[in-house]
Design a protein around this motif. Structure first.
Motif, PDB file in Angstrom:
ATOM      1  N   SER A  53      46.040  26.797  33.426  1.00  7.48           N
ATOM      2  CA  SER A  53      46.814  27.857  33.960  1.00  7.48           C
ATOM      3  C   SER A  53      46.026  28.043  35.521  1.00  7.48           C
ATOM      4  N   ASN A  54      46.433  28.763  36.204  1.00  5.94           N
ATOM      5  CA  ASN A  54      45.945  28.899  37.741  1.00  5.94           C
ATOM      6  C   ASN A  54      44.743  29.729  37.473  1.00  5.94           C
ATOM      7  N   PRO A  55      43.662  29.158  38.092  1.00  3.17           N
ATOM      8  CA  PRO A  55      42.383  29.872  38.005  1.00  3.17           C
ATOM      9  C   PRO A  55      42.281  31.316  38.551  1.00  3.17           C
ATOM     10  N   LEU A  56      41.627  32.173  38.241  1.00  2.00           N
ATOM     11  CA  LEU A  56      41.198  33.450  39.002  1.00  2.00           C
ATOM     12  C   LEU A  56      40.297  33.366  39.991  1.00  2.00           C
ATOM     13  N   VAL A  57      40.309  34.054  41.068  1.00  2.00           N
ATOM     14  CA  VAL A  57      39.504  33.701  42.040  1.00  2.00           C
ATOM     15  C   VAL A  57      37.932  34.223  41.661  1.00  2.00           C
ATOM     16  N   THR A  58      37.146  33.574  41.308  1.00  6.64           N
ATOM     17  CA  THR A  58      35.729  34.050  40.818  1.00  6.64           C
ATOM     18  C   THR A  58      34.556  33.833  41.827  1.00  6.64           C
ATOM     19  N   ARG A  68      31.886  36.359  41.593  1.00  5.39           N
ATOM     20  CA  ARG A  68      32.648  37.672  40.974  1.00  5.39           C
ATOM     21  C   ARG A  68      32.221  37.810  39.623  1.00  5.39           C
ATOM     22  N   GLY A  78      37.773  42.467  42.073  1.00  4.46           N
ATOM     23  CA  GLY A  78      37.732  41.890  40.848  1.00  4.46           C
ATOM     24  C   GLY A  78      36.370  41.404  40.336  1.00  4.46           C
TER      25      GLY A  78
END
Length: 508
Positions: A429-434, A410, A301
Motif C-alpha cells: 500500500s502507499n506508505p503514510l508520510v512518517t 512523526r 499526523g
C-alpha cells in the motif's frame, strides 16, 4: 584479519561463546564499560591527556562488540586486527610527542557503502560481498588523517535504498527494543552508537538516512549542506540528493567530526567550495537572539507521544531563544519527480542486467521496474532544472526566522516484522508520510536530529533543527543549547548479555 558479520557470529556462537573467546578477558569488563560510556569528545581528551590509550579505547569497543553485536547485527565487518595495529601505531606516536589531530586514537565506525582500502565494502548486498576497494573514500582518509581509528563497517539497508529492514546480512536491531527498527539506511551506525560499540560513525543521507536512525536510536545525526562533505568513494543512491554526515552521541561530537570531514574535492562533481569553518568553536555562540520557525505541515499526523515530546522541546527552545513563530517552507508535493529512479539506474543498470538475482527482492523489484520503464530524459532534465532553481532560492524562505524546528520522525521506531512484511508484499500500500527528513535533502540544507524524549514504551523521539545553506554553526549551536538544557542524551538502553533476540518474519 577482518571478519564479516556472518563469519563473526559463526565464530562466536552466541553470547556465551563470546565471553569465553574475548581476547581481553572478563577483568576488563568494568573498565571497558566505563571507557565506552564516554563521549567521542571526552575519550579524545582522555587520550590526549594520557588518561587512556588508543589501544584501550579500541579494546573496550571490541569487548562490547564481542558481546552485543551478535544480538544487534550492527556490523558487517569487524576490523579487529587493523584497528589494534593502528591503535598501537598511534600510541607509539603519542609517546614520541606526535598527535595526528583532534581525533587521535578515537575508534569510529564506517557505514558499509563508504570505501575503505583493503576492507570489504559491500553496500549490504550479495552483489558486492567480495568487493574490496583499493583506496579510502576521501571522507574516511580525512578522518584517519585526524587520528580516527576505523573499528568496523556497519550494516545498512541494501545499497541504502530504504529504512533498514532489508540487508543481505540481516536487519540491524534497535538497542532500545530488539524487535524494532533502527531506522535506515544507516541502520548499523545508529545501533552501534546507541549500544556504545563505537564513539562516532559515518552515515549517508539521501532521504533521511542519517537523521532517521538518530531519531529511532536516541543519538545525534547531522546531514550537512549538500556538497560540504565530499561523497566520492561512496556507493551512490541518488547523487543529486546524497549526503554524508557524522553520527555520534552528543552534538559536540558531531561538530568535532565535521571539522575533519568538511572540505572541497575537485574530483567530486557534487562538492561545493566553501571557506573552512571551526564548527566546535561555533558551538559557543549565543543562541538567545535566534528566531525559530515552525513549519505547520511538518507537525501533521504525529503520534501522541511524539507530539507531546516535541511540544515540550519547543517550550524549552522558546526560553533559550527569541521564541518561535509559524514559518512556511516551499512545498515539494507539486513538483515533478526528481528522477530518483533514473539516478538509481545510472549506477545499477549494468548490475541489474547481469546479476539481478543477487539483489534482495524489494530492491530488485524496484530496479527492474525502473529498467522496464525508465524515466524520459527530458523529464529528468526538467526535474534537475527545477531542483537547481529551488536550491538557489531556498534561503529566501528564511524570512523572519533563523532556523526551523520540527519532529524528525512523526512516529517512533516501528517493529521490524511490520516493515519486512510490507517490503516483501506483492501489493504494497502507499506508505503514510512518517518522516520530515526528505525535503531537506531536496533543499540541500543542513539538518540535525537529536533526542527530545521517549515514548511510553521506552522508544526514543527525535527533534530536527535545520537552517539555510552553510549554517551548520548555528544549527549545531542551537542543538547543543537544547541538549545541555535537557537530559535525554544521557539515557542508555538496558542491554544485557543474556537478553533474548526475538525472531523476525522472513522475507519471500
Amino acid at each position: 584479519m577482518a571478519l564479516t558479520r556472518r563469519e563473526f557470529n559463526t565464530l562466536l556462537g552466541g553470547a556465551a561463546a563470546s565471553a569465553a573467546l574475548s581476547p581481553f578477558g572478563s577483568a576488563l569488563a568494568a573498565d571497558s564499560s566505563e571507557l565506552t560510556s564516554l563521549s567521542l569528545t571526552s575519550v579524545a581528551a582522555a587520550i590526549r591527556a594520557g588518561k587512556a590509550t588508543a589501544t584501550q579505547a579500541v579494546q573496550a569497543c571490541l569487548s562490547r562488540i564481542d558481546i552485543y553485536d551478535p544480538k544487534l547485527d550492527a556490523f558487517i565487518t569487524v576490523m579487529k586486527d587493523k584497528a589494534l595495529a593502528q591503535a598501537a601505531a598511534l600510541d607509539a606516536e603519542q609517546k614520541a610527542g606526535k598527535f595526528r589531530g583532534p581525533l587521535h586514537g578515537v575508534p569510529i565506525a564506517i557505514k558499509d557503502n563508504i570505501d575503505t582500502a583493503g576492507t570489504l565494502t559491500t553496500g549490504g548486498s550479495a552483489l558486492f560481498e567480495d568487493r574490496v576497494p583499493g583506496v579510502d573514500a576521501p571522507v574516511v582518509a580525512s578522518l584517519m588523517a585526524a587520528g580516527a581509528i576505523v573499528i568496523g563497517k556497519t550494516n545498512l539497508q541494501e545499497f541504502a535504498m530504504g529504512g533498514g529492514e532489508t540487508s543481505y546480512y540481516g536487519p540491524a536491531r534497535n538497542p532500545w527494543n530488539l524487535a524494532h527498527n533502527t531506522g535506515g539506511s544507516s541502520s548499523g551506525s545508529g545501533a552501534a552508537l546507541a549500544a556504545f560499540l563505537s564513539y562516532g560513525a559515518l552515515g549517508t543521507d539521501t532521504g533521511g538516512s542519517v537523521r532517521m536512525p538518530a531519531s529511532y536510536c536516541g543519538i545525534v545525526g547531522l546531514k550537512p549542506t549538500y556538497g560540504l562533505v565530499p561523497i566520492r568513494g561512496i556507493l551512490p543512491l541518488v547523487l543529486s540528493l546524497d549526503h554524508c554526515g557524522p553520527m555520534a552521541r552528543t552534538v559536540a561530537d558531531c561538530a568535532l567530526m565535521l571539522n575533519s570531514m568538511a572540505g572541497y574535492d575537485k574530483f567530486d562533481i557534487t562538492s561545493a567550495e566553501h571557506a573552512r569553518e571551526d564548527y566546535v568553536a561555533a558551538l559557543s555562540q549565543p543562541v538567545s537572539g535566534f528566531r525559530i520557525g515552525l513549519p505547520p505541515s511538518y507537525f501533521d499526523g504525529l503520534e501522541p507521544d511524539v507530539a507531546k515530546a516535541v511540544d515540550e522541546a519547543v517550550a524549552v527552545l522558546n526560553k533559550l531563544t527569541k521564541g518561535s513563530k509559524e514559518a512556511n517552507l516551499p512545498s515539494i508535493t507539486s513538483r515533478p519527480s526528481l528522477g530518483a529512479l533514473g539516478e538509481y539506474m545510472a549506477y545499477h543498470e549494468q548490475y541489474v542486467k547481469s546479476s539481478a538475482a543477487k539483489y534482495m527482492l524489494p530492491e530488485r523489484r524496484r530496479l527492474e521496474a525502473a529498467l522496464a520503464a525508465p524515466p524520459k530524459a527530458a523529464d529528468y532534465v526538467r526535474a534537475k532544472w527545477d531542483l537547481e532553481l529551488l536550491r538557489r532560492t531556498i534561503d529566501d524562505s528564511f524570512n523572519g526566522f533563523d532556523l526551523v524546528v520540527c519532529p524528525t520522525q512523526r512516529i517512533v521506531a516501528p517493529k521490524l516484522d511490520d516493515l519486512i512484511t510490507r517490503a516483501y508484499s506483492t501489493t504494497p500500500s502507499n506508505p503514510l508520510v512518517t518522516s520530515n527528513c526528505s525535503p531537506f535533502n531536496i533543499f540541500g540544507l543542513p539538518s540535525i536530529s537529536l533526542p527530545c524524549g521517549f515514548s511510553k514504551s521506552g522508544l526514543p523521539i527525535g527533534l530536527m533543527i535545520s537552517g539555510p545553506k552553510f549554517s551548520e554553526g548555528k544549527v549545531l549551536a542551537l542543538a547543543q543549547a537544547y541538549e545541555q538544557a535537557t537530559q535525554w542524551h544521557l539515557r542508555k538502553p538496558a542491554l544485557s548479555p543474556k537478553m533474548v533476540v526475538p525472531a523476525v518474519v522472513k522475507g519471500a
